[in-house]
Design an enzyme around this catalytic site. Structure first.
Site, PDB file in Angstrom:
ATOM      1  CD  GLU A 189      17.921  60.354 112.797  1.00 19.66           C
ATOM      2  OE1 GLU A 189      18.582  59.465 112.234  1.00 19.66           O
ATOM      3  OE2 GLU A 189      17.188  60.108 113.785  1.00 19.66           O
ATOM      4  CG  HIS A 235      16.998  55.499 117.470  1.00 23.05           C
ATOM      5  ND1 HIS A 235      18.072  55.957 116.732  1.00 23.05           N
ATOM      6  CD2 HIS A 235      15.913  56.146 116.970  1.00 23.05           C
ATOM      7  CE1 HIS A 235      17.645  56.830 115.831  1.00 23.05           C
ATOM      8  NE2 HIS A 235      16.345  56.961 115.944  1.00 23.05           N
ATOM      9  CG  HIS A 253      13.788  61.840 116.553  1.00 19.35           C
ATOM     10  ND1 HIS A 253      13.452  60.728 117.298  1.00 19.35           N
ATOM     11  CD2 HIS A 253      14.512  61.380 115.497  1.00 19.35           C
ATOM     12  CE1 HIS A 253      13.937  59.648 116.720  1.00 19.35           C
ATOM     13  NE2 HIS A 253      14.588  60.017 115.617  1.00 19.35           N
ATOM     14  CG  HIS A 277      12.332  55.548 120.954  1.00 18.72           C
ATOM     15  ND1 HIS A 277      11.274  54.816 121.428  1.00 18.72           N
ATOM     16  CD2 HIS A 277      11.862  56.275 119.927  1.00 18.72           C
ATOM     17  CE1 HIS A 277      10.208  55.096 120.704  1.00 18.72           C
ATOM     18  NE2 HIS A 277      10.539  55.978 119.779  1.00 18.72           N
ATOM     19  NE  ARG A 306      -9.604  47.362  98.068  1.00 15.97           N
ATOM     20  CZ  ARG A 306     -10.751  47.526  97.423  1.00 15.97           C
ATOM     21  NH1 ARG A 306     -10.779  48.201  96.289  1.00 15.97           N
ATOM     22  NH2 ARG A 306     -11.858  47.022  97.896  1.00 15.97           N
ATOM     23  CE  LYS A 336      10.259  52.965 110.370  1.00 14.94           C
ATOM     24  NZ  LYS A 336      11.507  52.833 111.137  1.00 14.94           N
ATOM     25  CE  LYS A 392      15.510  55.911 106.383  1.00 12.99           C
ATOM     26  NZ  LYS A 392      14.576  56.620 107.220  1.00 12.99           N
ATOM     27  CD  GLU A 408      12.161  49.308 110.463  1.00  9.73           C
ATOM     28  OE1 GLU A 408      11.640  49.112 111.566  1.00  9.73           O
ATOM     29  OE2 GLU A 408      12.436  50.431 110.027  1.00  9.73           O
ATOM     30  NE  ARG A 418      20.404  40.155 113.704  1.00 11.55           N
ATOM     31  CZ  ARG A 418      20.807  39.003 113.179  1.00 11.55           C
ATOM     32  NH1 ARG A 418      21.764  38.326 113.751  1.00 11.55           N
ATOM     33  NH2 ARG A 418      20.270  38.546 112.079  1.00 11.55           N
ATOM     34  CG  ASN A 477      17.162  50.632 115.383  1.00 15.12           C
ATOM     35  OD1 ASN A 477      16.464  51.488 114.832  1.00 15.12           O
ATOM     36  ND2 ASN A 477      16.837  49.355 115.396  1.00 15.12           N
TER      37      ASN A 477
HETATM   38  N1  LIG Z   1       9.105  57.835 108.731  1.00 12.55           N
HETATM   39  C1  LIG Z   1      10.319  57.849 109.225  1.00 12.55           C
HETATM   40  O1  LIG Z   1      11.174  57.048 108.841  1.00 12.55           O
HETATM   41  C2  LIG Z   1      10.670  58.877 110.261  1.00 12.55           C
HETATM   42  C3  LIG Z   1      12.007  59.047 110.644  1.00 12.55           C
HETATM   43  C4  LIG Z   1      12.306  60.042 111.585  1.00 12.55           C
HETATM   44  C5  LIG Z   1      11.288  60.800 112.135  1.00 12.55           C
HETATM   45  N2  LIG Z   1       9.991  60.580 111.753  1.00 12.55           N
HETATM   46  C6  LIG Z   1       8.890  61.373 112.326  1.00 12.55           C
HETATM   47  O2  LIG Z   1       9.096  62.728 111.988  1.00 12.55           O
HETATM   48  C7  LIG Z   1       8.476  63.552 112.982  1.00 12.55           C
HETATM   49  C8  LIG Z   1       9.432  64.651 113.347  1.00 12.55           C
HETATM   50  O3  LIG Z   1       9.780  65.353 112.181  1.00 12.55           O
HETATM   51  P1  LIG Z   1      10.170  66.890 112.188  1.00 12.55           P
HETATM   52  O4  LIG Z   1      11.221  67.124 113.184  1.00 12.55           O
HETATM   53  O5  LIG Z   1      10.408  67.271 110.784  1.00 12.55           O
HETATM   54  O6  LIG Z   1       8.845  67.537 112.829  1.00 12.55           O
HETATM   55  P2  LIG Z   1       7.720  68.549 112.299  1.00 12.55           P
HETATM   56  O7  LIG Z   1       7.130  68.071 111.043  1.00 12.55           O
HETATM   57  O8  LIG Z   1       6.798  68.753 113.448  1.00 12.55           O
HETATM   58  O9  LIG Z   1       8.514  69.897 112.038  1.00 12.55           O
HETATM   59  C9  LIG Z   1       9.178  70.533 113.113  1.00 12.55           C
HETATM   60  C10 LIG Z   1       8.755  72.010 113.216  1.00 12.55           C
HETATM   61  O10 LIG Z   1       9.328  72.723 112.132  1.00 12.55           O
HETATM   62  C11 LIG Z   1       8.328  73.514 111.485  1.00 12.55           C
HETATM   63  N3  LIG Z   1       8.761  73.600 110.085  1.00 12.55           N
HETATM   64  C12 LIG Z   1       8.746  72.617 109.157  1.00 12.55           C
HETATM   65  N4  LIG Z   1       9.356  73.027 108.034  1.00 12.55           N
HETATM   66  C13 LIG Z   1       9.740  74.304 108.239  1.00 12.55           C
HETATM   67  C14 LIG Z   1      10.432  75.256 107.461  1.00 12.55           C
HETATM   68  N5  LIG Z   1      10.889  74.978 106.248  1.00 12.55           N
HETATM   69  N6  LIG Z   1      10.646  76.486 107.987  1.00 12.55           N
HETATM   70  C15 LIG Z   1      10.219  76.776 109.254  1.00 12.55           C
HETATM   71  N7  LIG Z   1       9.591  75.918 110.048  1.00 12.55           N
HETATM   72  C16 LIG Z   1       9.348  74.685 109.541  1.00 12.55           C
HETATM   73  C17 LIG Z   1       7.043  72.796 111.739  1.00 12.55           C
HETATM   74  O11 LIG Z   1       5.934  73.675 111.661  1.00 12.55           O
HETATM   75  C18 LIG Z   1       7.254  72.253 113.148  1.00 12.55           C
HETATM   76  O12 LIG Z   1       6.924  73.243 114.096  1.00 12.55           O
HETATM   77  C19 LIG Z   1       8.111  62.640 114.122  1.00 12.55           C
HETATM   78  O13 LIG Z   1       6.718  62.426 114.122  1.00 12.55           O
HETATM   79  C20 LIG Z   1       8.853  61.333 113.817  1.00 12.55           C
HETATM   80  O14 LIG Z   1       8.169  60.206 114.299  1.00 12.55           O
HETATM   81  C21 LIG Z   1       9.679  59.645 110.820  1.00 12.55           C
END
Ligand SMILES: NC(=O)c1ccc[n+]([C@@H]2O[C@H](COP(=O)([O-])OP(=O)(O)OC[C@H]3O[C@@H](n4cnc5c(N)ncnc54)[C@H](O)[C@@H]3O)[C@@H](O)[C@H]2O)c1
Length: 394
Positions: free
Chosen positions: A209, A272, A289, A276, A145, A167, A251, A261, A265, A269
């Site tokens: 971002e 996006h 992304h 998206h 939980r 999130k 943020k 959320e 509005r 976003n």
């Molecule tokens: N929760 C939220 O508010 C929120 C916001 C934005 C994105 N996201 C999510 O985040 C994800 C994308 O995140 P991301 O771009 O970090 O992706 P990811 O976690 O897949 O990392 C991107 C790549 O970088 C590599 N990597 C990570 N750290 C590294 C480092 N220090 N050195 C070398 N390589 C490294 C990973 O192995 C991977 O291949 C998506 O699933 C998206 O939905 C969530």
């Protein structure tokens, strides 16, 4: 000896005298409050990261969730340092990449936790990019939980955005992030030294971002990024620290207004509405992304300028900075084709889900936006054409 063994036991007496409700009286209101404040630390070394984690963990055992790329580059050393500091630390390493953000991997992690010695007061540590932060937080939210968890983001995208806000989710075949919750961390520790090994395209993508936050909410942050773009891309540690520190502050201020959320509005976003659906049609992967959001910001800024909301000078500054840091502002810059017809179809699908209207965040100037749901198809098509998207067919 594990740190848990040092906990002191004391007697704890509880006495209650709870009044009964009036007979036939009003409805009893169920209430629960949860402390949902957490520190966001920015560090510049592994040692400082372990120190901060020790502060948050206290006597807890640690369950480190990570993926193979990050484990090889940083995780192994972190686990050694944690064990040397006296923490009982278990670690589970998953394959890298978006495919790990799945219910199957969540089940695998719950199995691992259930067969190990982690208990209700222990701590999940999610070491990785957005994929591991989202997955680790979701697993923590459901286990017993709700176990406390700490995010140790290792990509710029996760440090300036994903690791903050609570999130958490995994993907479903029908849609990304479909199975999830709002579940706040106990803390976030962003070690910018982790970014030294990050692929350059990933670094640029994360910067999108930050630029988004600057446009929607902070002229001061915009000035900082404009003045330090090259230092950031060169991974100058003080510049990265400031970038990540400010992103956390911005943020949290923005999500604090509407943490669950309820109101869609949201200036966050920005980029996006177009970005998206672009990610959806290109199949999540070939386009990062941040790249999709950058392209979306360019298109949405062009719509704002055509409406006379955004000055030509500010439009040029937004497009100029995105280009300067190597982010796409035109279809020509995208690593994959962006067929206009499919993009508009994907946006139409969102419009149907949203009861007939598509909501855009249109910048007015740095720190000011208009949320509009009356952008016409004509305005969108003109902005897409100015963004190099091929003319629509059919
Ligand atoms: N929760 C939220 O508010 C929120 C916001 C934005 C994105 N996201 C999510 O985040 C994800 C994308 O995140 P991301 O771009 O970090 O992706 P990811 O976690 O897949 O990392 C991107 C790549 O970088 C590599 N990597 C990570 N750290 C590294 C480092 N220090 N050195 C070398 N390589 C490294 C990973 O192995 C991977 O291949 C998506 O699933 C998206 O939905 C969530």
């Amino acid at each position: 000896m594990s740190r848990t063994a040092t906990l002191e036991r004391t007697d704890f007496r509880v006495r209650d005298e709870i009044d009964l409700p009036r007979e036939g009286g009003g409805i009893v209101e169920g209430r629960a409050t949860r402390r949902e404040a957490y520190p966001i630390f920015v560090t510049g070394s592994l040692d400082a990261t372990v120190d901060r984690l020790s502060e948050l963990a206290g006597e807890a055992q640690l369950a480190v969730i990570t993926e193979e790329v990050v484990y090889r580059l940083h995780g192994r050393a972190l686990v050694v340092a944690l064990r040397e500091s006296g923490f009982a630390t278990e670690v589970h390493v998953l394959p890298a990449g978006e495919r790990s953000k799945s219910l199957e991997r969540a089940l695998e992690l719950w199995d691992w936790l259930a067969h190990g010695s982690i208990s209700r007061r222990d701590l999940v540590v999610s070491l990785g990019g957005g994929v591991i932060n989202d997955l680790g937080g979701w697993v923590a939210s459901g286990y017993m939980r709700g176990l406390p968890y700490v995010n140790l983001p290792t990509t710029l995208l996760a440090q300036v955005d994903g690791a903050i806000g609570g999130k958490v989710a995994v993907n479903h075949a029908v849609a990304k992030n479909l199975i999830g919750a709002f579940y706040q961390p106990t803390g976030v520790i962003s070690n910018v030294a982790f970014l030294e090994t990050l692929d350059e395209r990933q670094l640029r993508s994360g910067l999108a971002e930050s630029i988004k936050k600057a446009v929607i909410a902070s002229p001061a942050y915009w000035d900082f990024i404009e003045q330090n773009a090259e230092a950031i891309l060169a991974r100058d540690l003080p510049a990265l620290k400031r970038l990540v520190h400010c992103a956390g502050a911005i943020k949290t201020r923005l999500v604090q207004r509407d943490p669950y959320e309820e109101d869609l509005r949201r200036p966050l976003n920005f980029g996006h509405t177009v970005g998206h659906p672009l990610e959806t049609i290109t199949g999540y992967g070939p386009l990062f992304h941040g790249e999709a959001v950058a392209f979306g910001m360019a298109v949405e800024s062009r719509i704002a300028a055509a409406r006379g909301l955004l000055s030509q000078t500010d439009l040029d500054r937004i497009i100029g900075l995105l280009r300067r840091v190597g982010l796409p502002t035109s279809a020509r810059d995208l690593p994959v084709p962006a067929p206009g017809t499919r993009l508009v179809q994907a946006m139409e699908k969102v419009r149907l889900i949203r009861a007939g209207s598509l909501r855009y965040v249109l910048p007015v100037t740095f720190g000011e936006t208009v949320i509009a749901d009356n952008v016409s198809d004509q305005e969108l098509l003109e902005a897409l054409a100015r963004s190099g998207v091929e003319p629509l067919r059919g």
